[in-house]
Each structure stands twice: as structure tokens, then as C-alpha cells.
Design an enzyme around this catalytic site. Structure first.
Site, short mmCIF file in Angstrom:
data_model
loop_
_atom_site.label_atom_id
_atom_site.label_comp_id
_atom_site.label_asym_id
_atom_site.label_seq_id
_atom_site.Cartn_x
_atom_site.Cartn_y
_atom_site.Cartn_z
N GLU A 79 4.45 25.50 41.67
CA GLU A 79 4.53 25.59 40.19
C GLU A 79 3.92 24.35 39.55
O GLU A 79 3.26 24.43 38.51
CB GLU A 79 5.99 25.79 39.76
CG GLU A 79 6.52 27.15 40.16
CD GLU A 79 8.00 27.32 39.85
OE1 GLU A 79 8.81 26.58 40.45
OE2 GLU A 79 8.35 28.16 39.00
N GLU A 102 11.50 31.17 46.40
CA GLU A 102 12.80 31.11 45.72
C GLU A 102 13.71 32.29 46.03
O GLU A 102 14.92 32.14 46.14
CB GLU A 102 12.61 30.98 44.20
CG GLU A 102 12.20 29.58 43.75
CD GLU A 102 10.71 29.32 43.80
OE1 GLU A 102 9.98 30.14 44.39
OE2 GLU A 102 10.28 28.31 43.24
N1 COA Z 1 14.47 20.20 48.87
C1 COA Z 1 15.16 19.26 49.51
N2 COA Z 1 14.81 18.80 50.74
C2 COA Z 1 13.71 19.34 51.31
C3 COA Z 1 12.95 20.35 50.69
C4 COA Z 1 13.37 20.78 49.40
N3 COA Z 1 12.71 21.71 48.72
N4 COA Z 1 11.94 20.70 51.52
C5 COA Z 1 12.06 19.93 52.60
N5 COA Z 1 13.13 19.11 52.49
C6 COA Z 1 13.61 18.12 53.45
C7 COA Z 1 14.35 18.77 54.60
O1 COA Z 1 15.67 19.04 54.23
C8 COA Z 1 14.23 17.69 55.63
O2 COA Z 1 15.14 16.67 55.34
P1 COA Z 1 16.07 16.01 56.51
O3 COA Z 1 15.07 15.42 57.48
O4 COA Z 1 16.88 14.98 55.80
O5 COA Z 1 16.83 17.13 57.10
C9 COA Z 1 12.84 17.11 55.41
O6 COA Z 1 12.51 17.47 54.07
C10 COA Z 1 11.77 17.68 56.31
O7 COA Z 1 11.80 19.09 56.20
P2 COA Z 1 11.96 20.08 57.47
O8 COA Z 1 12.52 21.37 56.95
O9 COA Z 1 12.69 19.39 58.56
O10 COA Z 1 10.43 20.24 57.88
P3 COA Z 1 9.79 21.48 58.65
O11 COA Z 1 8.41 21.04 59.03
O12 COA Z 1 10.69 21.99 59.71
O13 COA Z 1 9.68 22.64 57.54
C11 COA Z 1 9.20 23.52 55.35
C12 COA Z 1 8.83 22.49 56.43
C13 COA Z 1 8.38 23.18 54.12
C14 COA Z 1 8.83 24.92 55.84
C15 COA Z 1 10.70 23.46 55.03
O14 COA Z 1 11.04 22.11 54.76
C16 COA Z 1 11.16 24.28 53.85
O15 COA Z 1 11.26 25.49 53.95
N6 COA Z 1 11.48 23.62 52.73
C17 COA Z 1 12.03 24.27 51.56
C18 COA Z 1 10.96 25.03 50.81
C19 COA Z 1 11.59 25.75 49.63
O16 COA Z 1 12.36 26.66 49.75
N7 COA Z 1 11.17 25.30 48.43
C20 COA Z 1 11.59 25.92 47.21
C21 COA Z 1 12.73 25.21 46.62
S1 COA Z 1 13.26 26.01 45.12
#
Ligand code: COA
Length: 258
Positions: A115, A135
Site C-alpha cells: 500500500e 490481510e
Molecule cells: N509485522 C510485525 N512483524 C513482522 C511483520 C509484520 N508485518 N513481518 C515480519 N515481521 C517480523 C517477524 O515477526 C519476525 O520477527 P521475529 O524474528 O522477532 O520473530 C521477523 O520480522 C522476520 O520475519 P519472518 O516471518 O521470520 O521471516 P520469513 O522469511 O520466515 O517470512 C514473510 C517472511 C514476509 C513471508 C513473513 O514475515 C510474513 O508473512 N510477514 C507478515 C506479512 C503480512 O501479513 N503483512 C500484512 C500485515 S497487515
């Protein structure tokens, strides 16, 4: 100004804003949104800055969304306030800036991250970038303008599919959809944005501001974009840049816009 979550660098007419929370994949928490707002506001007020490039730190993420940990316990009222405040401070704010903002999408651009990129005036991505609005997988919908900007950029059907499936798309798919303008290797991302910024910087910043206003008018219900264009076009004739641009053309030289 000192920032905790972003890095602001200025090189002549060009400003770089890097969102810098790599351990959280540059997720947008409240403080980051406030810092971004202040940085954009100050750059917009700085007459020397002609282009802003927005990117994420390190090579994994542009922004992986709004910071989920900050709103996991919110109720209806707080949820509405979160969206309204974010749009006012950052998403609508960027879209309506007079200074062009290029999103350099260097990795994941998910949820609020995509966004944010869509609020920028246009987008360039690196080959490793992945984009999506996940979302609905959290029981939410995009709340920072995603349901409005995505269909405008890629069409209603594709936007419906992306939002309903919560699927991520690759940079190449995003380019095919018209969501990003170019896809390059990661090490070429900033150089390409700099090249585009240089080209923009050679043109009239007052005319560019008028163009942004006119193009954005197309997105506003109840506003006749053609009328806005006529109005902005007329105003251009009263600017120093118009005098310089037309004089330079007639004198067969390059314009020197202030
Ligand atoms: N909000 C808060 N923390 C987030 C985040 C978010 N949107 N996206 C990633 N992080 C954090 C994770 O919690 C993790 O923190 P930690 O190490 O303290 O546990 C860190 O960033 C690394 O992310 P991780 O999930 O371990 O990396 P990954 O390579 O396994 O996966 C993604 C990458 C992007 C696929 C995954 O992080 C994800 O799905 N994130 C959320 C995306 C999302 O739903 N965004 C919309 C929010 S409305």
C-alpha cells in the site's frame, strides 16, 4: 532531525528515505509512520529537493506490512482510527505531495508495504521482490488504501483475485499487471531510480506538481479531472518555468529551471 526507524540521505536535488527495521522486515510501526511523515513533510518544504526515492533497508524487504504486533489487540474503534490516521499521515499524504516519490521495491512489499509503494507516484522493483495484500489471511482487509489503489493500478478483476487469495506475485507478474514500471537486478535498482530521478529533475518542478495534481484528480469521486487539468494548465502559463521553458525552446538551448 534524528530518526530511529528511517535513514534520510540527501544528494543534491535527490533525497533517499530508507525504512530501517530490517529485523522486522521493515514493518511499519506507529513510530516509523510518524517519522516518515516528518521526513516527507520536511523534504516537500525544501525547495532544493526535486525527487524522493523510498526503499527498504537490506535485501529482503521493502516493507512486510503494518506491524502486526501493534494492533493484535485492537477493537473496532481503534482499528478505524489506525487506518484513518495512517492514511492521513502517510499514504494519502505521499500521493498528494508535489515532489515526485519513486518506490524502489527491493524485496517483500506486503500489506501496508505494498500500500505504501502504491501511494508513491510510481514503482520500480528488483527481481527478488514479492508483492501481495495478505490481510484477509489475518481476518482483515487492506486499510491503508489498498482496496482503492490496487484496482486503479491493475484493474478490478486482478485486484479482487490478489486480495481474496492473499497470494503473493513476483516482480515480473507485477510488471505484467502494470503495478511496477520496471524490474531489474537488485544491484541495479537504485541506479535505475537515480537515472529516472535525474531525468525528472531536468524538467519543471512546478509543471510536475501540476501534473501530479491533475493525474490524481482522476481518482477522486465527484471531481472532474478534465476541469482540474484545464485549471492547472492555465496556472502553468503564469509561472517562471513556463517563460524559461518556452524561451529556451525558441532560443534552441536547454531550459534551466530553478
Ligand atoms: N509485522 C510485525 N512483524 C513482522 C511483520 C509484520 N508485518 N513481518 C515480519 N515481521 C517480523 C517477524 O515477526 C519476525 O520477527 P521475529 O524474528 O522477532 O520473530 C521477523 O520480522 C522476520 O520475519 P519472518 O516471518 O521470520 O521471516 P520469513 O522469511 O520466515 O517470512 C514473510 C517472511 C514476509 C513471508 C513473513 O514475515 C510474513 O508473512 N510477514 C507478515 C506479512 C503480512 O501479513 N503483512 C500484512 C500485515 S497487515
Amino acid at each position: 532531525m534524528n530518526y530511529n526507524n528511517i535513514i534520510l540521505e540527501i544528494d543534491d536535488y535527490l533525497a533517499f528515505i530508507t525504512i530501517n527495521r530490517p529485523k522486522k522486515l521493515n514493518a511499519l510501526n506507529r513510530e516509523t509512520i510518524a517519522e516518515l511523515h516528518n521526513a516527507f513533510r520536511d523534504l516537500e518544504g525544501d525547495g532544493n529537493i526535486r525527487v524522493i526515492i523510498l526503499t527498504g533497508s537490506e535485501d529482503k524487504a521493502f516493507v512486510a506490512g503494518a506491524d502486526i504486533s501493534e494492533f493484535a489487540d485492537f477493537d473496532t474503534k481503534k482499528g478505524s482510527e489506525l487506518a484513518a490516521k495512517g492514511q492521513e499521515l502517510l499514504f494519502d499524504y505521499i500521493e498528494n505531495l508535489s515532489t515526485p516519490v519513486i518506490a524502489a521495491i527491493n524485496g517483500f512489499a506486503l500489506g501496508g508495504g505494498l500500500e505504501l509503494a502504491m501511494a508513491c507516484h510510481f514503482r520500480v522493483a528488483s527481481k527478488n521482490a514479492k508483492m501481495g495484500l495478505p490481510e484477509v489471511s489475518l481476518g482483515l482487509i487492506p486499510g491503508y488504501g489498498g482496496t482503492q489503489r490496487l484496482p486503479r493500478l491493475i484493474g478490478k478483476g486482478k485486484a479482487m483475485e490478489m486480495i481474496m487469495t492473499a497470494n503473493m506475485i513476483t516482480a515480473d507478474e507485477a510488471q505484467n499487471f502494470g503495478l511496477v514500471n520496471n524490474v531489474v537486478d537488485q544491484n541495479e535498482l537504485v541506479p535505475l531510480c537515480e537515472k529516472l530521478a535525474f531525468k525528472i529533475s531536468q524538467n519543471s518542478s512546478t509543471a510536475i506538481a501540476a501534473a501530479i495534481k491533475s493525474i490524481n484528480a482522476n481518482d477522486n469521486d465527484g471531481v472532474n479531472g478534465f476541469d482540474i487539468e484545464i485549471n492547472q494548465f492555465g496556472k502553468c502559463f503564469g509561472t517562471d518555468d513556463f517563460v524559461e521553458g518556452t524561451t529556451a525552446f525558441l532560443e534552441k538551448r536547454k531550459p534551466n529551471f530553478k
